[in-house]
Write an enzyme that holds these catalytic residues in place. Sequence first.
Site, PDB file in Angstrom:
ATOM      1  N   HIS A 236      -3.626  -2.304  -4.191  1.00  0.00           N
ATOM      2  CA  HIS A 236      -5.034  -2.696  -3.936  1.00  0.00           C
ATOM      3  C   HIS A 236      -5.835  -2.819  -5.229  1.00  0.00           C
ATOM      4  O   HIS A 236      -7.012  -2.448  -5.285  1.00  0.00           O
ATOM      5  CB  HIS A 236      -5.719  -1.667  -3.029  1.00  0.00           C
ATOM      6  CG  HIS A 236      -4.999  -1.382  -1.759  1.00  0.00           C
ATOM      7  ND1 HIS A 236      -4.670  -2.349  -0.840  1.00  0.00           N
ATOM      8  CD2 HIS A 236      -4.524  -0.205  -1.252  1.00  0.00           C
ATOM      9  CE1 HIS A 236      -4.036  -1.791   0.181  1.00  0.00           C
ATOM     10  NE2 HIS A 236      -3.929  -0.494  -0.046  1.00  0.00           N
TER      11      HIS A 236
ATOM     12  N   SER B 129       0.849  -1.189   0.000  1.00  0.00           N
ATOM     13  CA  SER B 129       0.000   0.000   0.000  1.00  0.00           C
ATOM     14  C   SER B 129       0.890   1.246   0.000  1.00  0.00           C
ATOM     15  O   SER B 129       1.684   1.423  -0.925  1.00  0.00           O
ATOM     16  CB  SER B 129      -0.967  -0.041   1.191  1.00  0.00           C
ATOM     17  OG  SER B 129      -1.946   0.958   1.093  1.00  0.00           O
TER      18      SER B 129
END
Length: 273
Positions: free
Chosen positions: A202, A167
């Site tokens: 993601h 992330s």
Amino acid sequence: MNRRDFVAAGTTLAAAAAVTDFANPLHAMPAPSTALSDMTDSSTRATRKILIAGGGFRTKFIGLMAQLSGKARPRILYLPTASADSEQGIISFYQSCAPLNVEPFVQRSFIASTSQLQDWDEVLLSADGIVVSGGNTLNQQAIWKAQGIDVILRQAWDRGIVLGGASAGSLCWFEEGTTDSRPKVLSIVKCLGFLPGSHSPHYDAEPGRRPLYQKLIGNGEMKPGYACDNDAGLYFEETTLKRVVSARVGAKCYYVDRVNGRATEKVLEPEQI
């Protein structure tokens, strides 16, 4: 330390970025320019290593980072700046390390001189691997630049310390990428630029990620680059992609390019770790 300008200009969706076509994502990509330091002569430094995941940098990825360090019992540092030094994130890091033969430790960024008795370089450069947390990438970049942590991370990279994360911990190593660090909508964030091009984490977990990433690359607002599903990741030596890996069946990585004014997506099939 001299005060530095630590928020890059032109980080909204309207900011145009130069477009570079990378013909083959498994080949070396041209190194971007960087304001942090001049490139070190490759004959006098260790191989630079970065291991990222789109989300979920847990036991399997930390174990791979440990292997890549080449150490029997590597010191693995957790740098949770993007999560505002979240205590839950720190606990999760230690839990992920528990099955592994590693020495885990943490460096918080929200510190005080009375308790933080080592400088950033003393701590960060003592590690064999550095795991960067997820969280707010924009705030992470601002804090790192204000504190000079970005410069130390560049030194760590040059020394062959394995860098990585998921992330915000994957996005931070690229020139730019898509982030949820601002209110209301996903936007563009400029990062360290150790790896050229762009990144989207993601890719399979948040519905807005894939269409926005393809739109920005297709219209030339963002450079071509790599997207990763949660639990899937990429390992780079220097700026060359060496391995595509996954800790979950079905999780994949992608190279998104711009061809004839449109985004094209190439699936990068991973090996299971």
